[in-house]
Enzyme design. Structure first.
Site, PDB file in Angstrom:
ATOM      1  N   ASP A 108       6.081   2.847   2.095  1.00  0.00           N
ATOM      2  CA  ASP A 108       5.038   1.692   2.565  1.00  0.00           C
ATOM      3  C   ASP A 108       3.962   2.373   3.784  1.00  0.00           C
ATOM      4  O   ASP A 108       4.593   2.388   5.001  1.00  0.00           O
ATOM      5  CB  ASP A 108       6.050   0.527   2.760  1.00  0.00           C
ATOM      6  N   HIS A 109       2.440   2.346   3.036  1.00  0.00           N
ATOM      7  CA  HIS A 109       1.506   2.502   4.370  1.00  0.00           C
ATOM      8  C   HIS A 109       1.587   1.709   5.538  1.00  0.00           C
ATOM      9  O   HIS A 109       0.924   2.202   6.797  1.00  0.00           O
ATOM     10  CB  HIS A 109       0.410   3.257   3.705  1.00  0.00           C
ATOM     11  N   ARG A 110       2.050   0.335   5.898  1.00  0.00           N
ATOM     12  CA  ARG A 110       1.754  -0.350   6.686  1.00  0.00           C
ATOM     13  C   ARG A 110       2.782  -0.078   7.050  1.00  0.00           C
ATOM     14  O   ARG A 110       2.541  -0.323   8.900  1.00  0.00           O
ATOM     15  CB  ARG A 110       1.997  -1.750   6.013  1.00  0.00           C
ATOM     16  N   PRO A 113       0.515  -1.178  -0.050  1.00  0.00           N
ATOM     17  CA  PRO A 113      -0.074  -0.398  -0.026  1.00  0.00           C
ATOM     18  C   PRO A 113       0.855   1.783   0.096  1.00  0.00           C
ATOM     19  O   PRO A 113       1.180   1.761   1.653  1.00  0.00           O
ATOM     20  CB  PRO A 113      -0.764  -0.069   0.841  1.00  0.00           C
TER      21      PRO A 113
END
Ligand code: CAO
Length: 561
Positions: free
Chosen positions: A533-535, A359
């Site tokens: 990376d939005h995680r 994401p």
């Protein structure tokens, strides 16, 4: 309950064999004929099965031990009546001989080879399934050649497998494959036609009837008939050319039939599994851990990677997408079809996986590099005679290291539910090469000065363009920079190079009017595009990272702080 010693049975001509795999452990309940250990000589490998059902009390051998006929393998507490005959001396021992043995290729003495006579010939030659002993209706599990291939004498053509053995059927003659007469899943028997070759060199003797070929068979473990001697099982495969045991049989991964069957049941491509056994032998637990890695997403099978290539040829079906449009481009004008380079295919599959699985968000910002550019130009002028030339990318690498130190999650990787924070700073940089995109890595960039980084970058970029980068020079990056500054553009959205969690895209600097509170000033602005990376990272951290990076590039003295 009786205590039974299971011994190595009659293993024919083999003197001493090495134990290469233990297939049971103390406490295991084993059935009669269940394989206990695998042994291997320089000519064969075999699974030694149990002569009786029971519970393993003690294992008498360890990996690497040399054993021979009569050596005690383990001690069982035998179940029920399945114990050794009463004639056996006390303590009761399992009769060694009746135990069936699965044998891998056994080299026959030259005199017993049934395929030694060959004559020069040309014209069509039929290659048929040779004498494969008691095996009937064996399934074709692998086609090892295709029409048009040139094959050598004894080159394997297909692999067949029963529930007890797998074997490669080699060619009796050299030539070009004209027709393949079997397909995957077919069952074949002795004498069945496998391929038709246009013979070019050595061919099977005319005396050998096509219906009863005597071509040697390369066999993986072959289980002998249950009674009474093991040697009959081995004579089924005696006329076998030597191959290095322990090494895969002509491209086939080195594994026992039971492991092959297990892998097939799970749909595991055995040739992608790394064997942990002696000489790289693939064990059942290797197959299990490969399966676990695929399930957790840590590993992707080649087939899955190919399927996920989407625009590069996959159809997206695995993602539940509508099929990729198939267009006859030639209908609209002249076309030329060119295969993509190997690098493009590999990087394409990686990029697609990363684009789909991460994401990713991209933040754009500008850095005022007016002063830094002036310093760079001055430095280059001062060092011109020494042949040193520094580009903005070397400063960017150093500035990124400072930002990574301040925001360590940008230098991390996801490992399941945990983050791995790396305490080293290896910076990859995208290099445009004639064969496609490559990412060499400047190792320990935090410990290197601008000149050293610049020199290394030049060397690595040259190697990349010449196709001479080693895998080590492309691995271990903790963060990547993709600079299009030498080419142009304003902003772009780079794709993260997994398992990294962020990448910085840089475009060409341009002079912009920047308001200083009183007036517009001409300032050299460098466009930055940070994909993250939005995680792992959130938007606020990404904005802070960019602001800090721009501050450093605006005043490089901050690197020292
Ligand atoms: N702004 C303005 N000028 C820039 C600049 C920037 N951000 N970055 C570089 N330049 C200038 C350099 O100073 C150099 O100028 P001179 O020729 O006047 O000396 C010129 O552009 C060429 O630089 P370069 O590209 O040779 O050197 P580099 O260190 O900037 O980059 C390398 C090296 C290997 C990264 C680069 O050659 C390259 O391959 N870039 C492409 C990367 C890429 O493909 N990214 C996309 C990946 S996603 O598909």
């Amino acid at each position: 309950m009786a205590i039974v010693e299971v011994q190595v049975p009659d293993i024919g001509d083999l003197d001493e064999v090495a134990v290469i795999e233990l297939m049971v452990k103390v406490g295991d309940t084993v059935k009669a004929e269940q394989s206990l250990i695998t042994v291997e000589s320089d000519k064969a490998s075999m699974e030694i099965p149990s002569s009786t059902a029971g519970v393993v009390k003690e294992i008498k051998v360890k990996l690497g031990d040399k054993v021979k006929q009569g050596s005690v393998v383990l001690v069982l507490e035998a179940a029920g009546a399945a114990v050794a005959p009463s004639a056996a001396p006390a303590p009761a021992q399992a009769a060694p001989a009746p135990a069936p043995v699965r044998a891998e290729p056994v080299e026959a003495p030259a005199s017993t080879s049934t395929s030694s006579v060959r004559t020069e010939t040309s014209g069509p030659v039929e290659v048929r399934v040779p004498d494969i002993g008691d095996f009937k209706d064996v399934a074709v599990i692998e086609l090892l050649v295709k029409v048009g291939d040139t094959v050598k004498v004894e080159q394997s053509l297909i692999t067949v497998e029963s529930d007890k053995a797998s074997m490669e059927i080699p060619s009796s003659t050299a030539g070009v494959v004209k027709e393949i007469k079997v397909k995957l899943g077919d069952t074949v028997n002795i004498g069945d036609l496998v391929v038709i070759l246009e013979g070019s060199a050595a061919a099977a003797p005319s005396a050998v009837p096509a219906s009863a070929p005597t071509t040697p068979v390369r066999a993986e473990p072959v289980e002998a008939p249950a009674s009474p001697s093991t040697s009959s099982g081995r004579t089924d495969v005696v006329a076998v050319p030597a191959h290095a045991p322990g090494a895969p049989t002509l491209g086939l991964p080195h594994a026992s039939p039971s492991v092959r069957k297990f892998a097939r049941e799970l749909g595991v491509p055995l040739n992608e599994v790394k064997g942990s056994g002696l000489k790289g032998r693939i064990t059942e637990s290797d197959v299990q851990s490969f399966t676990r890695s695929v399930m957790s997403g840590a590993v992707q099978t080649v087939a899955a990677a190919a399927q996920h290539k989407g625009s590069a040829g996959g159809d997206g079906a695995a993602l539940g997408l509508i099929p990729w449009p198939k267009v006859d481009f030639a209908k609209f004008g002249p076309i030329e079809r060119k295969e993509m380079s190997r690098i493009k295919k590999i990087s394409g599959a990686n990029l697609l996986r990363n684009a789909i699985m991460i994401p990713a968000v991209t933040n754009h910002d500008d850095a005022d590099i007016t002063d830094l550019e002036a310093f760079r130009v001055l430095t280059n002028k001062e060092n011109e005679k020494a042949g040193i030339k520094v580009t903005m990318l070397a400063f960017l690498i150093k500035a990124c290291v400072a930002a990574l130190k301040k925001y360590p999650e940008f230098n991390s990787s996801l490992d399941g539910d945990a983050l791995i924070y790396k305490q080293y700073y290896h910076i990859g940089f995208a290099a445009d090469t004639p064969n496609g995109l490559m990412v060499p890595v400047i190792k320990d960039a935090d410990k290197k000065g601008i000149f050293q980084i610049s020199t290394e970058m030049g060397e690595l970029a040259k190697k990349a363009r010449d196709g001479k980068l080693s895998p080590a020079e492309m691995s271990g990056a903790t963060f990547t920079i993709s600079s299009l500054g030498g080419i142009g553009g304003t902003y772009f959205t780079p794709i993260i190079n997994a398992p990294e969690v962020a990448i910085l895209g840089v475009c060409r600097s341009t002079t912009q009017p920047v308001w200083d509170g009183k007036a517009f000033q001409p300032r050299l602005m460098l466009p930055l595009s940070l994909t993250w990376d939005h995680r792992v990272i959130d938007g606020a951290s990404a904005a802070r990272f960019n602001v800090y990076l721009a501050q450093i590039l605006g005043d490089f003295r901050r690197v020292l702080l």
